[in-house]
Design a protein around this motif. Sequence first.
Motif, PDB file in Angstrom:
ATOM      1  N   GLY A  74       0.204 -25.397  39.499  1.00 33.43           N
ATOM      2  CA  GLY A  74       1.005 -25.838  38.357  1.00 33.43           C
ATOM      3  C   GLY A  74       1.938 -26.981  38.719  1.00 33.43           C
ATOM      4  N   LEU A  75       2.591 -26.868  39.874  1.00 34.31           N
ATOM      5  CA  LEU A  75       3.486 -27.940  40.325  1.00 34.31           C
ATOM      6  C   LEU A  75       2.694 -29.224  40.600  1.00 34.31           C
ATOM      7  CD1 LEU A  75       5.716 -25.836  42.749  1.00 34.31           C
ATOM      8  CD2 LEU A  75       6.467 -26.925  40.619  1.00 34.31           C
ATOM      9  N   THR A 145      -0.574 -26.204  50.483  1.00 32.20           N
ATOM     10  CA  THR A 145       0.638 -26.486  51.242  1.00 32.20           C
ATOM     11  C   THR A 145       1.853 -26.132  50.399  1.00 32.20           C
ATOM     12  OG1 THR A 145      -0.496 -28.308  52.324  1.00 32.20           O
ATOM     13  CG2 THR A 145       1.895 -28.311  52.446  1.00 32.20           C
ATOM     14  N   PRO A 146       2.825 -25.440  50.977  1.00 31.22           N
ATOM     15  CA  PRO A 146       4.025 -25.126  50.191  1.00 31.22           C
ATOM     16  C   PRO A 146       4.644 -26.396  49.587  1.00 31.22           C
ATOM     17  CG  PRO A 146       4.046 -23.922  52.250  1.00 31.22           C
ATOM     18  CD  PRO A 146       2.887 -24.871  52.326  1.00 31.22           C
ATOM     19  N   TRP A 147       5.095 -26.282  48.350  1.00 31.58           N
ATOM     20  CA  TRP A 147       5.637 -27.428  47.623  1.00 31.58           C
ATOM     21  C   TRP A 147       6.970 -27.836  48.227  1.00 31.58           C
ATOM     22  CZ3 TRP A 147       3.042 -30.454  44.585  1.00 31.58           C
ATOM     23  CH2 TRP A 147       3.714 -31.431  43.841  1.00 31.58           C
ATOM     24  N   THR A 148       7.071 -29.101  48.596  1.00 31.93           N
ATOM     25  CA  THR A 148       8.299 -29.655  49.166  1.00 31.93           C
ATOM     26  C   THR A 148       8.527 -31.039  48.569  1.00 31.93           C
ATOM     27  OG1 THR A 148       7.131 -30.744  50.983  1.00 31.93           O
ATOM     28  CG2 THR A 148       7.907 -28.488  51.395  1.00 31.93           C
ATOM     29  N   GLU A 149       9.670 -31.625  48.886  1.00 29.38           N
ATOM     30  CA  GLU A 149       9.934 -32.999  48.451  1.00 29.38           C
ATOM     31  C   GLU A 149       8.924 -33.958  49.059  1.00 29.38           C
ATOM     32  OE1 GLU A 149      13.979 -34.280  48.983  1.00 29.38           O
ATOM     33  OE2 GLU A 149      14.778 -32.505  47.973  1.00 29.38           O
ATOM     34  N   ILE A 155       2.495 -37.291  46.214  1.00 27.04           N
ATOM     35  CA  ILE A 155       1.833 -37.423  44.910  1.00 27.04           C
ATOM     36  C   ILE A 155       2.333 -38.685  44.206  1.00 27.04           C
ATOM     37  CG2 ILE A 155       1.509 -36.363  42.630  1.00 27.04           C
ATOM     38  CD1 ILE A 155      -0.044 -35.087  45.000  1.00 27.04           C
ATOM     39  N   LYS A 156       3.618 -38.972  44.328  1.00 23.87           N
ATOM     40  CA  LYS A 156       4.156 -40.208  43.741  1.00 23.87           C
ATOM     41  C   LYS A 156       3.510 -41.426  44.397  1.00 23.87           C
ATOM     42  CE  LYS A 156       8.562 -38.329  42.224  1.00 23.87           C
ATOM     43  NZ  LYS A 156      10.011 -38.271  42.434  1.00 23.87           N
ATOM     44  N   THR A 157       3.328 -41.379  45.708  1.00 24.62           N
ATOM     45  CA  THR A 157       2.664 -42.479  46.425  1.00 24.62           C
ATOM     46  C   THR A 157       1.228 -42.648  45.929  1.00 24.62           C
ATOM     47  OG1 THR A 157       4.026 -42.163  48.399  1.00 24.62           O
ATOM     48  CG2 THR A 157       1.905 -43.266  48.709  1.00 24.62           C
TER      49      THR A 157
END
Length: 167
Positions: A74-75, A145-149, A155-157
Amino acid sequence: MVLLCDSFSKTLAPGYRVGWCAPGRFQKKVEHLKFTNTIANPTLPALAIAEFLATGGYEHHLRRVRRVYAEQVGLMTAAVAASFPDGTKVTRPQGGMCCGSRCRGKVDSLELFHQALAAKVSIAPGPLFSAKQKYRELCGLNCGTPWTEAVEGAIKTLGMLAKKQMG
């Protein structure tokens, strides 16, 4: 002509290298290949997994990890929707820890793979899933992979690189 095989690598412990096979009529050939390739099984990890299965620990683990993966998918899909070019489609798997994205337009996942790798981001380009090098517009994204900054930044990249490809 069906041979069933699986492992505990993706759901439990990649380093254990423990799996199973139900080869049906190919039993003798599989046994021979197993013997000539690896001779023995990893006994201690196999016994540990057998105990984990027998006591219900594996089922408990799967229930927990399914919830975690569903949250992370979802994230990931939300981050792709926010960062990738307009019109990008994202699969939401019913199970597992991977989703796929398909950008409309001229985004080539092989080119994106190389650009992303240069930025220290890894994706699975679509042709990896095709013997005929199809699916160049698709890329696989690992949600395990655990969601992190850092993951969000990756994903932004990817989104920025995809937008650049579109011009």
